[in-house]
Design a protein around this motif. Sequence first.
Motif, PDB file in Angstrom:
ATOM      1  N   THR A  53       0.828  -1.220   0.000  1.00 40.42           N
ATOM      2  CA  THR A  53       0.000   0.000   0.000  1.00 40.42           C
ATOM      3  C   THR A  53       0.855   1.260   0.000  1.00 40.42           C
ATOM      4  O   THR A  53       0.345   2.358   0.253  1.00 40.42           O
ATOM      5  CB  THR A  53      -0.935   0.010   1.223  1.00 40.42           C
ATOM      6  N   SER A  54       2.164   1.120  -0.285  1.00 44.32           N
ATOM      7  CA  SER A  54       3.036   2.279  -0.414  1.00 44.32           C
ATOM      8  C   SER A  54       4.110   1.971  -1.449  1.00 44.32           C
ATOM      9  O   SER A  54       4.386   0.805  -1.740  1.00 44.32           O
ATOM     10  CB  SER A  54       3.667   2.629   0.938  1.00 44.32           C
ATOM     11  N   MET A  55       4.675   3.020  -2.020  1.00 46.31           N
ATOM     12  CA  MET A  55       5.755   2.857  -2.988  1.00 46.31           C
ATOM     13  C   MET A  55       6.671   4.085  -2.918  1.00 46.31           C
ATOM     14  O   MET A  55       6.265   5.137  -2.405  1.00 46.31           O
ATOM     15  CB  MET A  55       5.207   2.692  -4.403  1.00 46.31           C
ATOM     16  N   THR A  56       7.895   3.918  -3.470  1.00 47.23           N
ATOM     17  CA  THR A  56       8.873   5.002  -3.477  1.00 47.23           C
ATOM     18  C   THR A  56       9.207   5.350  -4.923  1.00 47.23           C
ATOM     19  O   THR A  56       9.525   4.462  -5.732  1.00 47.23           O
ATOM     20  CB  THR A  56      10.145   4.598  -2.737  1.00 47.23           C
ATOM     21  N   LEU A  57       9.112   6.625  -5.231  1.00 39.47           N
ATOM     22  CA  LEU A  57       9.388   7.116  -6.572  1.00 39.47           C
ATOM     23  C   LEU A  57      10.885   7.389  -6.719  1.00 39.47           C
ATOM     24  O   LEU A  57      11.557   7.780  -5.733  1.00 39.47           O
ATOM     25  CB  LEU A  57       8.605   8.391  -6.843  1.00 39.47           C
ATOM     26  N   ALA A  58      11.381   7.194  -7.944  1.00 38.91           N
ATOM     27  CA  ALA A  58      12.791   7.505  -8.200  1.00 38.91           C
ATOM     28  C   ALA A  58      13.023   8.995  -8.115  1.00 38.91           C
ATOM     29  O   ALA A  58      14.118   9.445  -7.737  1.00 38.91           O
ATOM     30  CB  ALA A  58      13.209   6.962  -9.574  1.00 38.91           C
ATOM     31  N   ALA A  59      12.017   9.804  -8.461  1.00 40.37           N
ATOM     32  CA  ALA A  59      12.161  11.262  -8.407  1.00 40.37           C
ATOM     33  C   ALA A  59      10.778  11.878  -8.284  1.00 40.37           C
ATOM     34  O   ALA A  59       9.746  11.245  -8.555  1.00 40.37           O
ATOM     35  CB  ALA A  59      12.873  11.777  -9.662  1.00 40.37           C
ATOM     36  N   ASN A  60      10.764  13.140  -7.828  1.00 43.01           N
ATOM     37  CA  ASN A  60       9.495  13.875  -7.714  1.00 43.01           C
ATOM     38  C   ASN A  60       9.766  15.304  -8.175  1.00 43.01           C
ATOM     39  O   ASN A  60      10.067  16.189  -7.377  1.00 43.01           O
ATOM     40  CB  ASN A  60       8.988  13.847  -6.279  1.00 43.01           C
ATOM     41  N   SER A  61       9.668  15.489  -9.485  1.00 39.56           N
ATOM     42  CA  SER A  61       9.949  16.808 -10.038  1.00 39.56           C
ATOM     43  C   SER A  61       8.999  17.062 -11.189  1.00 39.56           C
ATOM     44  O   SER A  61       8.833  16.210 -12.075  1.00 39.56           O
ATOM     45  CB  SER A  61      11.406  16.877 -10.535  1.00 39.56           C
ATOM     46  N   VAL A  62       8.351  18.220 -11.147  1.00 38.54           N
ATOM     47  CA  VAL A  62       7.389  18.607 -12.170  1.00 38.54           C
ATOM     48  C   VAL A  62       7.960  19.800 -12.915  1.00 38.54           C
ATOM     49  O   VAL A  62       8.657  20.642 -12.321  1.00 38.54           O
ATOM     50  CB  VAL A  62       6.029  18.952 -11.545  1.00 38.54           C
ATOM     51  N   ALA A  63       7.656  19.882 -14.191  1.00 40.13           N
ATOM     52  CA  ALA A  63       8.140  21.010 -14.987  1.00 40.13           C
ATOM     53  C   ALA A  63       7.778  22.321 -14.319  1.00 40.13           C
ATOM     54  O   ALA A  63       6.648  22.491 -13.852  1.00 40.13           O
ATOM     55  CB  ALA A  63       7.549  20.949 -16.403  1.00 40.13           C
TER      56      ALA A  63
END
Length: 470
Positions: A53-63
């Motif tokens: 029920t959880s995950m880790t993103l490689a990155a969190n960046s939006v234009a």
Amino acid sequence: MLHSIASAFVGIGIFISSLFGAHPPAPQLGAALPSATAVFETSLASRISSTDTSMTLAANSVAGGTSLSGYQCFTLDEGLSTAEYVCGIVSGTSVTNMQRGIDPQTGTTTNSSLQFTHRVGADVKITDFPVLQILRNQANGAETFPNPLLYQSHPCSVSSASTTVCDKNYVDGQIVAGGVPGTNSVAGILLTANGLQAASSTATGVFDGISYNRVLPSTIATDTPNVGINTSDVLMSDLTGHLKQGWLDLTKLFAFSGGILSTASSTYTATTTIAANNVNSDALNLNGINYAFPSAQTAGFFLKTDGNGNLAWANPISHYSLLGSVGATGGPATSSILAIPAGVMQASSTISVLGGIECDNGTTCTYSLRDSGGTVLAQCTVSAPSTNNLLGTLNFVVANQSSLSSQKYVGLCQMIQTSGSSITPSTNFISQTNGTSAFTTANALNLVLVLSASNNNTVNFNNFSIIVNP
């Protein structure tokens, strides 16, 4: 570099929070709309199973130099057979409280058959699928709007189409403006009354310049009286259909024009006034008999009825009496006085005189019962033989012969000779004289016994008694 350090601190914070279960609750699909960022794509930093029920993103960046946060939805492994729609709460590169396997048909439910395991590096893209599906459902009426819809301006007017969704202010105004005052025959707007207005019979009230009829609300209707409280309530019966006694002020005077019938015992601890002054129209009825009572009291007397319900005070003593002896040489000699109070003598009253007589030989002896004024009520005359003294007993009774207010008495003399020559009334040795003067029984009566003898001889009346029977 600074962004990587910040992301690392956020990841550490999320990790520590996860140890203590401090995850924020997952929003409910359909009750809350996720964000719909235009373009975002990254990959999984670590593998997840189909039940995680959880995950880790490689990155969190939006234009534009920003990052995702809050409630977001993603597509994992888009284009593959294991493609999966998920939603969760983003904080840094961590996504928690995930809803897995969101059904592509509904957008608001999950399906365990659509939950898959995803490898490290799996493609993660932002998706607007649940948002669009939820908005579609809300527009079609399949889902509800979670929050009130607000307008920048009032969209409605009198000329708006009948299907226009209007704002609350406009609707409220139309309700008041379009309503009419309610009456007994017209449905309309009414105002409630408070306790004081209900008790004062305040019929109407004014609101926004319009007069409306007032009605009684249930808040002031009760079966329990609020005695001693500065309020007014509407009297209601209890569940048995009766009124509680507390509704009545029992310290007040109650006036009844009709009769009162009680079949139970009654206790009175205060003054009770009963007229009972007329046996025909204002009587006290006891056991079927009407009684009228006198208007004043006489100390020591008792109530006596005339047989028709009229009561009067009468002396409780059954008789008055005087005992003694009296004698005379010549005459007259007088006994002491027997005093009879006013109102004692009645139409049926009698006076009895009895005693032993001594009359010298050849003497005419007179025995008189008189009042203190000298009026003769009755008199007996005895003539002794010339050769013998007359010894015997004398008894005479005085009885009323006319009305109560004007009485005259008749004396009946009876003599029994105890020695000497035999005498009888027929030989005129004894005679009687009746009273001739009227006597009013409402007055007091003072009785005396008067003796006299002829020729200065001796007459005695020994051990006599005068008894009055009222």
